[in-house]
Write a protein that holds these residues in place. Structure first.
Motif: not given
Length: 74
Positions: A55-59, A7-17, A19-28
């Motif tokens: 929010a997590a990226r900016d925290a 659904p719009p506005g939902q991301l997997t670990t890979s796509t979240a990474a 979007a934030c410019g970080v590694a998937p390990a950082t999301i985990r």
């Protein structure tokens, strides 16, 4: 295997990474440190909301003893 579509506005670990410019390990790591909560999926294929990711990226990130900070390079 990744999800076919979300659904719009939902991301997997890979796509979240991406979007934030970080590694998937950082999301985990953010999940492990309590900065980010999953909004669905399975334990092996979690889903996150875009708002929670941003929010997590900016925290402010807690530091660990002995960790170098950006304002005090070695």
């Amino acid at each position: 295997m990744e999800y076919a579509s979300l659904p719009p506005g939902q991301l997997t670990t890979s796509t979240a990474a991406l979007a934030c410019g970080v590694a998937p390990a950082t999301i985990r790591d953010w999940v492990r440190r309590g900065l980010l909560d999953r909004c669905g999926g399975t334990p092996k294929r979690p889903i996150y909301s875009l708002a929670a990711i941003l929010a997590a990226r900016d925290a402010p990130k807690p530091s660990r003893p002995g960790q170098r900070s950006a304002d005090h390079p070695a």
